[in-house]
Motif scaffolding. Sequence first.
Motif, mmCIF file in Angstrom:
data_model
loop_
_atom_site.group_PDB
_atom_site.id
_atom_site.type_symbol
_atom_site.label_atom_id
_atom_site.label_comp_id
_atom_site.label_asym_id
_atom_site.label_seq_id
_atom_site.Cartn_x
_atom_site.Cartn_y
_atom_site.Cartn_z
ATOM 1 N N TRP A 164 -3.911 83.767 44.194
ATOM 2 C CA TRP A 164 -3.007 83.806 42.762
ATOM 3 C C TRP A 164 -2.833 82.484 42.762
ATOM 4 O O TRP A 164 -3.123 81.242 43.043
ATOM 5 C CB TRP A 164 -1.512 84.273 43.539
ATOM 6 N N PHE A 165 -3.340 82.909 40.995
ATOM 7 C CA PHE A 165 -2.577 81.795 40.050
ATOM 8 C C PHE A 165 -1.426 82.328 39.158
ATOM 9 O O PHE A 165 -0.537 82.330 39.371
ATOM 10 C CB PHE A 165 -4.012 81.418 38.911
ATOM 11 N N ASP A 166 -1.510 82.634 38.138
ATOM 12 C CA ASP A 166 -0.758 83.089 36.833
ATOM 13 C C ASP A 166 -1.005 85.160 37.225
ATOM 14 O O ASP A 166 0.176 85.471 37.070
ATOM 15 C CB ASP A 166 -0.929 83.329 35.530
ATOM 16 N N TYR A 200 -12.567 79.263 42.474
ATOM 17 C CA TYR A 200 -11.974 79.081 41.256
ATOM 18 C C TYR A 200 -11.737 77.239 41.741
ATOM 19 O O TYR A 200 -11.496 76.887 42.349
ATOM 20 C CB TYR A 200 -10.726 79.713 41.077
ATOM 21 N N GLU A 259 -8.725 74.624 40.119
ATOM 22 C CA GLU A 259 -7.590 74.580 39.663
ATOM 23 C C GLU A 259 -6.758 75.073 39.142
ATOM 24 O O GLU A 259 -5.575 75.165 39.603
ATOM 25 C CB GLU A 259 -6.729 72.952 40.374
ATOM 26 N N GLN A 260 -7.469 75.794 37.728
ATOM 27 C CA GLN A 260 -6.850 76.032 36.737
ATOM 28 C C GLN A 260 -6.599 77.360 36.707
ATOM 29 O O GLN A 260 -6.539 78.166 35.813
ATOM 30 C CB GLN A 260 -7.498 75.222 35.788
ATOM 31 N N GLY A 261 -7.791 78.181 37.649
ATOM 32 C CA GLY A 261 -7.664 79.391 38.331
ATOM 33 C C GLY A 261 -8.594 80.113 36.967
ATOM 34 O O GLY A 261 -8.917 81.236 37.264
#
Length: 249
Positions: free
Chosen positions: A128-130, A158, A160-162
């Motif tokens: 999960w990211f956004d 991915y 760290e920012q997705g």
Amino acid sequence: MRVLASSAIAYDEANERRSAHYGRDGHLERYDYDARGYLTDTTIDGVLRARRVNDQAGRVGDYYEYDAGGALKSSSTRYWDNDSLLMQEHDNQANTGTITYRLNDGTVDFTETYGEATTVKTSYDYVWFDGAKQTQIMVQASNQSVKNWAPGFSRYVYDEQGRIKLAYDQAGNRGFAYPDASLERERSGEFFIKRSAEAAVGHAHIHIHGRRQDRIANTARTEGRIHEYRPPVKDLRQVRSRCGGSRGS
């Protein structure tokens, strides 16, 4: 009515397309809608070619297709949950279909086919990211006449920012690598990526500040070679990344 490239498109007062007359071959399509404005029937030259039966939420439940003579070609039914997420799609003629099983957050846990000698179960893992991003897809086929049918795996990694860094097909031993911005400064100001000996085929995409700059493809004919890309600006740094050599996490 609008005339577009020798075609005439007609709309009603609700701005719904009612007919389309195509000049290239002269055929005429007509469209009908239910009381809520959802498309139901499509006819071509007066022959019913497609019919949709919509539920109260406007989702297509039953769908039919017909040939030019008006004979039924296909018939399918879709089932939805209360969140308008697809639960099942069934082929009414072949008596086959696919069931979708979901987790509590709405993401797909796995799908499973039925009604054929060989069934296929496709399972998904996420990070999960956004939102949810797939980290692994496993495809498992089964047939009573085939023993120990090995599954297929695809893995995704991915940053760290997705943003996607690596997509890897484990069974095919091939991958796509997307180098990130962990850079070292070089005197030449050139970017290069060296092919990893661990993968048969690799592709690399160079991104600077999130924007794609170049694409490099490695094949068996280019094994061990260094591919150089000279950027259009002066103050850039060097990227080194293995191309297709990791199997993800």
